[in-house]
Design a protein around this motif. Structure first.
Motif, PDB file in Angstrom:
ATOM      1  N   ARG A 124      25.514  56.012  66.230  1.00 58.73           N
ATOM      2  CA  ARG A 124      24.976  55.606  64.994  1.00 58.73           C
ATOM      3  C   ARG A 124      23.800  56.857  64.591  1.00 58.73           C
ATOM      4  NH1 ARG A 124      25.633  50.794  67.809  1.00 58.73           N
ATOM      5  NH2 ARG A 124      26.468  49.134  66.496  1.00 58.73           N
ATOM      6  N   ASP A 125      23.934  57.231  63.267  1.00 65.87           N
ATOM      7  CA  ASP A 125      23.127  58.336  63.005  1.00 65.87           C
ATOM      8  C   ASP A 125      21.402  58.274  63.153  1.00 65.87           C
ATOM      9  OD1 ASP A 125      25.108  60.063  62.738  1.00 65.87           O
ATOM     10  OD2 ASP A 125      25.167  59.810  60.610  1.00 65.87           O
ATOM     11  N   GLN A 126      21.361  56.826  62.995  1.00 66.33           N
ATOM     12  CA  GLN A 126      19.799  56.438  63.222  1.00 66.33           C
ATOM     13  C   GLN A 126      19.263  56.603  64.368  1.00 66.33           C
ATOM     14  OE1 GLN A 126      19.380  52.290  62.321  1.00 66.33           O
ATOM     15  NE2 GLN A 126      20.199  51.539  64.288  1.00 66.33           N
ATOM     16  N   ASP A 127      19.909  57.078  65.434  1.00 69.26           N
ATOM     17  CA  ASP A 127      19.618  56.888  66.779  1.00 69.26           C
ATOM     18  C   ASP A 127      18.802  58.402  67.053  1.00 69.26           C
ATOM     19  OD1 ASP A 127      20.268  54.536  67.305  1.00 69.26           O
ATOM     20  OD2 ASP A 127      22.113  54.933  68.487  1.00 69.26           O
ATOM     21  N   MET A 128      19.080  59.262  65.939  1.00 70.95           N
ATOM     22  CA  MET A 128      17.860  60.590  66.085  1.00 70.95           C
ATOM     23  C   MET A 128      16.467  60.100  65.857  1.00 70.95           C
ATOM     24  SD  MET A 128      19.080  62.865  62.800  1.00 70.95           S
ATOM     25  CE  MET A 128      20.494  62.305  62.194  1.00 70.95           C
ATOM     26  N   PHE A 129      16.146  58.845  65.501  1.00 68.06           N
ATOM     27  CA  PHE A 129      14.832  58.472  65.088  1.00 68.06           C
ATOM     28  C   PHE A 129      14.312  57.389  66.285  1.00 68.06           C
ATOM     29  CE2 PHE A 129      16.992  59.559  60.772  1.00 68.06           C
ATOM     30  CZ  PHE A 129      16.316  60.871  60.762  1.00 68.06           C
ATOM     31  N   HIS A 130      13.221  57.603  66.983  1.00 69.58           N
ATOM     32  CA  HIS A 130      13.029  56.972  67.938  1.00 69.58           C
ATOM     33  C   HIS A 130      12.041  55.779  67.219  1.00 69.58           C
ATOM     34  CE1 HIS A 130      13.969  60.097  71.043  1.00 69.58           C
ATOM     35  NE2 HIS A 130      14.689  60.112  69.963  1.00 69.58           N
ATOM     36  N   GLY A 131      12.422  54.979  66.564  1.00 74.42           N
ATOM     37  CA  GLY A 131      11.606  53.899  66.241  1.00 74.42           C
ATOM     38  C   GLY A 131      12.393  52.406  66.228  1.00 74.42           C
ATOM     39  N   LEU A 136      14.839  47.788  59.392  1.00 73.07           N
ATOM     40  CA  LEU A 136      15.102  48.657  58.560  1.00 73.07           C
ATOM     41  C   LEU A 136      15.910  49.724  58.733  1.00 73.07           C
ATOM     42  CD1 LEU A 136      12.152  50.938  58.767  1.00 73.07           C
ATOM     43  CD2 LEU A 136      12.839  50.186  60.554  1.00 73.07           C
ATOM     44  N   GLU A 137      16.403  50.155  57.379  1.00 72.19           N
ATOM     45  CA  GLU A 137      17.377  51.550  57.642  1.00 72.19           C
ATOM     46  C   GLU A 137      16.486  52.644  57.490  1.00 72.19           C
ATOM     47  OE1 GLU A 137      20.440  51.445  58.311  1.00 72.19           O
ATOM     48  OE2 GLU A 137      20.710  49.355  58.461  1.00 72.19           O
ATOM     49  N   TYR A 138      16.961  53.538  58.261  1.00 73.35           N
ATOM     50  CA  TYR A 138      16.480  55.172  58.386  1.00 73.35           C
ATOM     51  C   TYR A 138      16.866  55.976  57.485  1.00 73.35           C
ATOM     52  CZ  TYR A 138      13.546  53.647  62.149  1.00 73.35           C
ATOM     53  OH  TYR A 138      12.788  52.969  63.161  1.00 73.35           O
ATOM     54  N   LEU A 139      18.614  55.823  57.403  1.00 76.80           N
ATOM     55  CA  LEU A 139      19.033  56.798  56.648  1.00 76.80           C
ATOM     56  C   LEU A 139      20.362  56.238  56.091  1.00 76.80           C
ATOM     57  CD1 LEU A 139      21.268  59.299  58.557  1.00 76.80           C
ATOM     58  CD2 LEU A 139      19.887  57.482  59.602  1.00 76.80           C
ATOM     59  N   LEU A 140      20.942  56.921  55.223  1.00 75.60           N
ATOM     60  CA  LEU A 140      22.150  56.440  54.330  1.00 75.60           C
ATOM     61  C   LEU A 140      23.081  57.846  54.338  1.00 75.60           C
ATOM     62  CD1 LEU A 140      22.676  53.916  51.570  1.00 75.60           C
ATOM     63  CD2 LEU A 140      23.947  55.912  51.739  1.00 75.60           C
ATOM     64  N   ASN A 141      24.191  57.849  54.581  1.00 75.87           N
ATOM     65  CA  ASN A 141      25.057  58.914  54.710  1.00 75.87           C
ATOM     66  C   ASN A 141      26.125  59.015  53.586  1.00 75.87           C
ATOM     67  OD1 ASN A 141      23.724  60.941  56.198  1.00 75.87           O
ATOM     68  ND2 ASN A 141      25.052  60.301  58.202  1.00 75.87           N
ATOM     69  N   VAL A 142      26.552  59.772  52.967  1.00 75.90           N
ATOM     70  CA  VAL A 142      27.582  59.984  52.086  1.00 75.90           C
ATOM     71  C   VAL A 142      28.764  61.195  52.677  1.00 75.90           C
ATOM     72  CG1 VAL A 142      28.425  60.051  49.726  1.00 75.90           C
ATOM     73  CG2 VAL A 142      26.236  59.375  50.255  1.00 75.90           C
ATOM     74  N   ILE A 143      29.905  60.536  52.996  1.00 72.48           N
ATOM     75  CA  ILE A 143      30.954  61.558  53.369  1.00 72.48           C
ATOM     76  C   ILE A 143      31.674  61.797  52.047  1.00 72.48           C
ATOM     77  CG2 ILE A 143      32.897  62.260  54.651  1.00 72.48           C
ATOM     78  CD1 ILE A 143      31.348  61.143  57.100  1.00 72.48           C
ATOM     79  N   TRP A 144      31.961  63.006  51.610  1.00 73.37           N
ATOM     80  CA  TRP A 144      32.805  63.637  50.633  1.00 73.37           C
ATOM     81  C   TRP A 144      34.013  64.364  51.149  1.00 73.37           C
ATOM     82  CZ3 TRP A 144      31.649  62.675  45.514  1.00 73.37           C
ATOM     83  CH2 TRP A 144      30.160  62.161  45.052  1.00 73.37           C
ATOM     84  N   PRO A 145      35.197  63.714  51.164  1.00 74.46           N
ATOM     85  CA  PRO A 145      36.436  64.405  51.732  1.00 74.46           C
ATOM     86  C   PRO A 145      36.732  65.684  50.781  1.00 74.46           C
ATOM     87  CG  PRO A 145      37.045  62.259  50.713  1.00 74.46           C
ATOM     88  CD  PRO A 145      35.503  62.340  50.689  1.00 74.46           C
ATOM     89  N   LEU A 146      36.968  66.691  51.502  1.00 73.17           N
ATOM     90  CA  LEU A 146      37.280  67.970  50.763  1.00 73.17           C
ATOM     91  C   LEU A 146      38.834  68.090  50.841  1.00 73.17           C
ATOM     92  CD1 LEU A 146      34.739  70.641  51.891  1.00 73.17           C
ATOM     93  CD2 LEU A 146      34.590  69.423  49.878  1.00 73.17           C
ATOM     94  N   LEU A 192      25.601  53.240  56.199  1.00 69.66           N
ATOM     95  CA  LEU A 192      24.175  53.221  56.742  1.00 69.66           C
ATOM     96  C   LEU A 192      23.904  53.994  58.028  1.00 69.66           C
ATOM     97  CD1 LEU A 192      23.591  49.252  56.025  1.00 69.66           C
ATOM     98  CD2 LEU A 192      23.101  51.191  54.489  1.00 69.66           C
ATOM     99  N   GLY A 193      22.670  54.330  58.044  1.00 71.43           N
ATOM    100  CA  GLY A 193      22.355  54.990  59.333  1.00 71.43           C
ATOM    101  C   GLY A 193      22.444  54.207  60.485  1.00 71.43           C
ATOM    102  N   SER A 194      22.814  52.811  60.639  1.00 72.79           N
ATOM    103  CA  SER A 194      22.661  51.764  61.485  1.00 72.79           C
ATOM    104  C   SER A 194      24.421  51.670  61.832  1.00 72.79           C
ATOM    105  CB  SER A 194      22.075  50.564  61.300  1.00 72.79           C
ATOM    106  OG  SER A 194      22.563  49.727  60.220  1.00 72.79           O
ATOM    107  N   THR A 195      25.213  51.949  61.026  1.00 72.07           N
ATOM    108  CA  THR A 195      26.799  51.881  61.223  1.00 72.07           C
ATOM    109  C   THR A 195      27.273  52.687  62.150  1.00 72.07           C
ATOM    110  OG1 THR A 195      26.567  51.067  58.767  1.00 72.07           O
ATOM    111  CG2 THR A 195      28.849  51.634  59.869  1.00 72.07           C
TER     112      THR A 195
END
Ligand code: AKG
Ligand code: FE2
Length: 300
Positions: A124-131, A136-146, A192-195
């Motif tokens: 989960r990308d949110q685990d870089m934040f120690h809270g 709450l959600e800390y971040l949202l990522n968007v992957i764009w395939p090339l 979501l950062g928690s996914t």
């Protein structure tokens, strides 16, 4: 559904509702045709030389048969349409806006995954934040395939329903519950950062390439350090929106200032031309301070 997700869904504009609903329900969603395939091809072409020259990553998380490039606005003018995508920014605002004065750019990264690469460890990308997690959600990522994504060539894997409060339950990762959506260049995968997610194994004969654009709460330390990646002499060529996302703004009250000024002043002037520190307060804070000052003036 967590409180934040319910509120996000309530506040959503009609056209965005299906995306917000799916993000809130499953932790991820796909926006098809978010940009043209032609636009993505141009971006991919601009990144080709960088990928050719880049060394492979080190460490099992990044993956030793993958390459990663940061600072995408410097590598391609075509990256701005992804970063400043209006509909995506509105969705980001729905999920993160409640917890910060404004959102910021957390990541701009292009990822190439070679044939034979193993699956990335689910995380989960949110685990870089120690809270605290869940409320709450800390971040949202968007992957764009090339390049086209399919389950055999390293398409991003996601675990539906693994987000929000489910992220703190600590349940074991069940491989068979992962989904790896088929995606065409031009579509955007939002999560979501928690996914729980991770790049899949590349069992095909060609490289899988993608761009990740991430947004986070404006008061967090971003994954890619924006002031080193885009110092003022570079950021002054950015559009105001991109410069703001890349850290050239104060997060009220007064966070991220330079000599007490909004750092955006450095995009037009040198420090020698700056005036004194200036408050940057939220309306309720300005009101509180003014009320206190008024009360002090009442003769006792
Ligand atoms: O490349 C992908 O599909 C996902 C990469 C990822 O999740 C990460 O590096 O944090
Ligand atoms: Fe990730």
């Amino acid at each position: 559904m967590s409180q934040i997700q319910t509120r996000a869904a309530d506040a959503c504009d009609h056209a965005l509702e299906p995306y917000v609903d799916q993000l809130a329900r499953d932790g991820w969603c796909i926006m098809p045709d978010a940009l043209t395939a032609q636009h993505i091809t141009r971006l991919d072409e601009d990144l080709a030389e960088g990928f050719d020259q880049a060394p492979y990553c080190n460490g099992p998380f990044y993956g030793e048969t993958t390459k990663r490039l940061g600072r995408l606005p410097l590598r391609s003018v075509h990256s701005e349409a992804l970063i400043c995508h209006a509909r995506i920014l509105e969705i980001v605002q729905q999920f993160l806006g409640r917890w910060c004065d404004h959102v910021q750019l957390n990541t701009t990264q292009a990822i190439a995954i070679d044939p034979g690469a193993p699956a990335q460890a689910p995380h989960r990308d949110q685990d870089m934040f120690h809270g605290p997690k869940g409320e709450l959600e800390y971040l949202l990522n968007v992957i764009w395939p090339l390049t086209p994504f399919h389950p055999d060539n390293g398409a991003t894997r996601l675990w539906p329903g693994s987000h929000g409060y489910a992220a703190i339950e600590g349940s074991e990762v069940r491989e068979e519950q992962a989904v790896a959506p088929v995606l065409a260049p031009g579509s955007a995968l939002l999560f979501l950062g928690s996914t729980l997610h991770g790049a899949g194994a590349n069992r095909s004969g060609s490289v899988r390439r993608a761009v990740v654009i991430g947004y986070s709460l404006g008061w967090l330390k971003p994954y890619e350090n924006p002031w080193l990646a885009y110092p003022p002499l570079i950021a002054r060529h950015f559009s105001p929106e991109l410069a703001k996302l890349a850290g050239y703004v104060q997060h009220r009250p007064n966070l991220g200032n330079f000599e007490g000024q909004c750092p955006s002043t450095l995009l037009t002037a040198g420090p020698e031309l700056m005036t004194g520190p200036r408050d940057a307060l939220l309306p309720e804070q300005a009101e509180m301070v003014e009320a206190y000052c008024r009360a002090q003036q009442v003769p006792g």
